[in-house]
Design an enzyme around this catalytic site. Structure first.
Site, PDB file in Angstrom:
ATOM      1  N   LYS A  46      29.404  42.273  44.857  1.00 51.84           N
ATOM      2  CA  LYS A  46      30.653  41.819  44.222  1.00 51.84           C
ATOM      3  C   LYS A  46      30.298  41.162  42.904  1.00 51.84           C
ATOM      4  O   LYS A  46      29.203  40.614  42.755  1.00 51.84           O
ATOM      5  CB  LYS A  46      31.352  40.789  45.117  1.00 51.84           C
ATOM      6  CG  LYS A  46      32.836  40.658  44.843  1.00 51.84           C
ATOM      7  CD  LYS A  46      33.609  41.698  45.617  1.00 51.84           C
ATOM      8  CE  LYS A  46      35.073  41.730  45.237  1.00 51.84           C
ATOM      9  NZ  LYS A  46      35.832  42.604  46.164  1.00 51.84           N
TER      10      LYS A  46
ATOM     11  N   ASP B 233      39.121  44.566  41.407  1.00 53.81           N
ATOM     12  CA  ASP B 233      39.558  43.552  42.376  1.00 53.81           C
ATOM     13  C   ASP B 233      40.620  42.744  41.620  1.00 53.81           C
ATOM     14  O   ASP B 233      41.212  43.272  40.659  1.00 53.81           O
ATOM     15  CB  ASP B 233      38.369  42.688  42.841  1.00 53.81           C
ATOM     16  CG  ASP B 233      38.700  41.844  44.074  1.00 53.81           C
ATOM     17  OD1 ASP B 233      38.682  42.384  45.192  1.00 53.81           O
ATOM     18  OD2 ASP B 233      39.020  40.642  43.928  1.00 53.81           O
TER      19      ASP B 233
HETATM   20  P1  NDP Z   1      45.717  42.222  41.615  1.00 52.93           P
HETATM   21  O1  NDP Z   1      45.107  41.438  40.532  1.00 52.93           O
HETATM   22  O2  NDP Z   1      46.218  43.576  41.348  1.00 52.93           O
HETATM   23  O3  NDP Z   1      46.906  41.401  42.284  1.00 52.93           O
HETATM   24  C1  NDP Z   1      46.700  40.137  42.818  1.00 52.93           C
HETATM   25  C2  NDP Z   1      48.045  39.547  43.182  1.00 52.93           C
HETATM   26  O4  NDP Z   1      47.855  38.351  43.899  1.00 52.93           O
HETATM   27  C3  NDP Z   1      48.882  39.189  41.967  1.00 52.93           C
HETATM   28  O5  NDP Z   1      50.228  39.355  42.287  1.00 52.93           O
HETATM   29  C4  NDP Z   1      48.536  37.730  41.744  1.00 52.93           C
HETATM   30  O6  NDP Z   1      49.558  36.995  41.095  1.00 52.93           O
HETATM   31  C5  NDP Z   1      48.357  37.241  43.157  1.00 52.93           C
HETATM   32  N1  NDP Z   1      47.379  36.157  43.205  1.00 52.93           N
HETATM   33  C6  NDP Z   1      46.068  36.232  42.847  1.00 52.93           C
HETATM   34  N2  NDP Z   1      45.477  35.044  42.998  1.00 52.93           N
HETATM   35  C7  NDP Z   1      46.438  34.211  43.449  1.00 52.93           C
HETATM   36  C8  NDP Z   1      46.440  32.855  43.802  1.00 52.93           C
HETATM   37  N3  NDP Z   1      45.335  32.116  43.717  1.00 52.93           N
HETATM   38  N4  NDP Z   1      47.612  32.321  44.235  1.00 52.93           N
HETATM   39  C9  NDP Z   1      48.741  33.069  44.324  1.00 52.93           C
HETATM   40  N5  NDP Z   1      48.787  34.373  43.997  1.00 52.93           N
HETATM   41  C10 NDP Z   1      47.655  34.932  43.583  1.00 52.93           C
HETATM   42  O7  NDP Z   1      44.621  42.257  42.788  1.00 52.93           O
HETATM   43  P2  NDP Z   1      44.543  43.221  44.048  1.00 52.93           P
HETATM   44  O8  NDP Z   1      45.895  43.590  44.524  1.00 52.93           O
HETATM   45  O9  NDP Z   1      43.572  44.283  43.728  1.00 52.93           O
HETATM   46  O10 NDP Z   1      43.841  42.267  45.122  1.00 52.93           O
HETATM   47  C11 NDP Z   1      44.572  41.491  46.056  1.00 52.93           C
HETATM   48  C12 NDP Z   1      43.669  41.102  47.209  1.00 52.93           C
HETATM   49  O11 NDP Z   1      43.199  42.287  47.855  1.00 52.93           O
HETATM   50  C13 NDP Z   1      42.405  40.326  46.846  1.00 52.93           C
HETATM   51  O12 NDP Z   1      42.081  39.467  47.914  1.00 52.93           O
HETATM   52  C14 NDP Z   1      41.345  41.415  46.746  1.00 52.93           C
HETATM   53  O13 NDP Z   1      40.050  40.895  46.936  1.00 52.93           O
HETATM   54  C15 NDP Z   1      41.776  42.290  47.907  1.00 52.93           C
HETATM   55  N6  NDP Z   1      41.318  43.673  47.898  1.00 52.93           N
HETATM   56  C16 NDP Z   1      41.532  44.503  46.833  1.00 52.93           C
HETATM   57  C17 NDP Z   1      41.125  45.820  46.877  1.00 52.93           C
HETATM   58  C18 NDP Z   1      41.411  46.775  45.777  1.00 52.93           C
HETATM   59  O14 NDP Z   1      41.084  47.957  45.943  1.00 52.93           O
HETATM   60  N7  NDP Z   1      42.017  46.379  44.678  1.00 52.93           N
HETATM   61  C19 NDP Z   1      40.397  46.348  48.046  1.00 52.93           C
HETATM   62  C20 NDP Z   1      40.294  45.419  49.149  1.00 52.93           C
HETATM   63  C21 NDP Z   1      40.720  44.140  49.053  1.00 52.93           C
HETATM   64  P3  NDP Z   1      49.831  37.184  39.502  1.00 52.93           P
HETATM   65  O15 NDP Z   1      50.543  38.514  39.369  1.00 52.93           O
HETATM   66  O16 NDP Z   1      50.688  36.026  39.143  1.00 52.93           O
HETATM   67  O17 NDP Z   1      48.500  37.184  38.858  1.00 52.93           O
HETATM   68  O1  2IT Z   2      37.370  44.137  48.177  1.00 56.57           O
HETATM   69  C1  2IT Z   2      37.240  45.366  48.008  1.00 56.57           C
HETATM   70  O2  2IT Z   2      36.904  46.112  48.931  1.00 56.57           O
HETATM   71  C2  2IT Z   2      37.508  45.918  46.673  1.00 56.57           C
HETATM   72  N1  2IT Z   2      37.892  45.162  45.775  1.00 56.57           N
HETATM   73  C3  2IT Z   2      37.261  47.362  46.390  1.00 56.57           C
HETATM   74  C4  2IT Z   2      35.810  47.598  46.091  1.00 56.57           C
HETATM   75  C5  2IT Z   2      35.449  48.994  45.654  1.00 56.57           C
HETATM   76  O3  2IT Z   2      34.263  49.171  45.361  1.00 56.57           O
HETATM   77  O4  2IT Z   2      36.294  49.894  45.613  1.00 56.57           O
END
Ligand code: NDP
Ligand code: 2IT
Length: 452
Positions: free
Chosen positions: A126, A166
């Site tokens: 990461k 992420d």
């Molecule tokens: P994005 O940046 O696309 O979206 C994150 C969302 O969560 C936004 O709406 C953001 O608000 C909100 N957010 C982030 N931090 C906070 C906080 N501290 N308090 C309140 N709201 C918060 O990220 P992802 O959708 O990609 O990721 C979301 C989660 O999923 C994370 O935990 C990530 O690690 C996990 N994840 C992501 C994967 C991926 O493929 N993208 C895969 C597996 C897990 P705002 O719009 O105001 O910034």
């Molecule tokens: O938390 C996760 O699994 C991710 N943000 C996706 C990682 C990836 O390599 O696609």
């Protein structure tokens, strides 16, 4: 937890001061592994727990870019290469002001076991930076990504370390990062995933984490002969994972009624307007407060009005909840509120969204289904693995092909986690099942590969 494992955890706390979220992630794993460690002496003999909790390599570096006013801005970038027993380090990059080494160690540690569960040959890693993309111009984002890659390129390539997105890193950032990687290294290879479709990206990668999380919920419900159809669903987050969770829920005729961001949450009794959500977050990048301008029945509750220590979104009455924003966004009190309001399923789209106390409470309710992050959100990285396969073969598969494989991977992860929970005498405890199943494969590979 037996005394050997408890002792190791204490040692880990002493060795990693101030890294609370890393210790939280390790505590959850150690709790689950205790019965395996007692049964199989080889893991103790080869000191697997001691080894697996130390990253193989971690790097932090200075990133300086110039903002639109011509001023230098200084940030810290990181990459934690945690474990390569099963394949190249694989895991996303997070750009958020809260990023530090402890946060990335928790995420990198979780990634090892999640990636193992996917069945694809990928190790765990990461990275990211304490950079806040919010309010920055496209030019500033581009220059930041270029400055970040000026260091990161030394570590990555298609078969050593393969970052992706992420929080705060989506298609736009991956584009700028890839452009810089290519310019610096003169290589056009699969060193990043989540790429654009015209230059090596995979169809369905954008949708994969959200879709995968819903596929996982489907499997949990199917075991009880239930389906998502007609269920009222609460979702937190409004980013990549949340958006495609909402989309898949609609396809399965469930009704998503909430979304949230860092400013507050939306309750829309008519069902979340998916096109509006995409417009606000994928195009305009504005606060969810804007949602109510176009949807008069919807209500926006700002974070300042949340009860102390609670996440307002979990006070909405629902049948199923999909935490999809960030770590520790679902506390014990939130879990109790959800349960009291009739919610009977939590499926974790985010990484470690539930606190340890919340997880204990949910596992203790016999009529409750809990889908842990490592299993439930593995669809994103699994599809990154499918993108790597396509890149290696210079191929592009159809949406149906990739989505079909993703669906099968999620079914496989559910089956493996479920069967493992049964093997260890706690049928249906998917935290136990997924942690043991994910760990066992990595640990056995580490034993095969000797003391390195
Ligand atoms: P994005 O940046 O696309 O979206 C994150 C969302 O969560 C936004 O709406 C953001 O608000 C909100 N957010 C982030 N931090 C906070 C906080 N501290 N308090 C309140 N709201 C918060 O990220 P992802 O959708 O990609 O990721 C979301 C989660 O999923 C994370 O935990 C990530 O690690 C996990 N994840 C992501 C994967 C991926 O493929 N993208 C895969 C597996 C897990 P705002 O719009 O105001 O910034
Ligand atoms: O938390 C996760 O699994 C991710 N943000 C996706 C990682 C990836 O390599 O696609």
């Amino acid at each position: 937890m037996n005394s050997y494992v408890a002792g190791l955890l204490n040692n880990l706390k002493e060795q990693n001061p101030g890294e609370e979220v890393f210790i939280q992630a390790a505590t959850e794993i150690f709790n689950s592994l205790a019965p395996l460690i007692e049964r199989e002496e080889k893991y103790t003999k080869h000191r697997i727990l001691e080894r697996i909790t130390v990253p193989e390599r971690s790097l932090s570096f200075r990133v300086v870019y110039t903002n639109d006013r011509g001023e230098p801005c200084v940030h810290t970038g990181y990459r934690v290469e945690f474990n390569s027993a099963l394949g190249p380090y694989k895991g996303g990059l997070r750009f958020h002001p809260s990023v530090n080494m402890g946060v990335l160690k928790f995420l990198g540690f979780e990634q090892i076991f999640k990636n193992s569960l996917t069945g694809v040959n990928i190790g765990g890693g990461k990275g990211g930076a304490n950079f806040d993309p919010k309010g920055k111009s496209d030019g500033e984002i581009m220059r930041f990504c270029q400055a970040f890659m000026l260091e990161l390129h030394r570590l990555i390539s298609e078969n050593t370390d393969v970052p992706a997105g992420d929080i705060g890193v989506g298609g736009r950032e991956i584009g700028y990062l890839y452009g810089a990687y290519k310019k610096i290294t003169r290589r056009f290879d699969g060193a990043l995933t989540g790429k654009g479709l015209a230059w090596g990206g995979s169809l369905a990668r954008t949708q994969a984490t959200g879709y995968g999380s819903v596929y996982f919920a489907q499997e949990m419900l199917a075991k009880k002969s239930e389906a998502l159809r007609g269920k009222i669903c609460a979702i937190s987050g409004a980013g990549n994972v949340a958006i495609y969770t909402v989309e898949k829920l609609y396809q399965l005729e469930a009704k998503p009624v909430t979304i949230s961001d860092s400013t507050g949450f939306i309750y829309d009794p008519d069902g979340i307007d998916l096109a509006l959500l995409k417009k606000l977050k994928e195009e305009l990048r504005v606060s969810l407060a804007e949602y109510t301008k176009e949807r008069k029945n919807a209500k926006f509750t700002p974070v300042s009005e949340y009860p102390k220590g609670r996440n307002g979104v979990w006070s909405v009455k629902c049948d199923a909840a999909f935490p999809s924003a960030t770590q520790n966004e679902l506390s014990l009190e939130d879990a109790k509120t959800l349960y009291a309001n009739g919610c009977r399923l939590v499926c974790e789209g985010a990484n470690m969204p539930s606190t340890l106390a919340a997880i204990d409470f949910m596992l203790a309710q016999k009529d409750f289904l809990f889908g842990p992050a490592k299993a439930a959100n593995a669809g994103g990285v699994a599809t990154s693995g499918l993108e790597m396969m396509q890149n290696a073969q210079l191929e592009s598969w159809s949406f149906e092909e990739v989505d079909g494989r993703l669906h099968e991977i999620m079914r496989h992860i559910f089956r493996t986690s479920y069967e493992t929970s049964k093997e260890f005498g706690d049928e249906g405890n998917l935290v136990l099942g997924s942690n043991i199943a994910g760990f066992r494969k990595v640990a056995d590979a580490m034993i095969d590969q000797g003391y390195v």
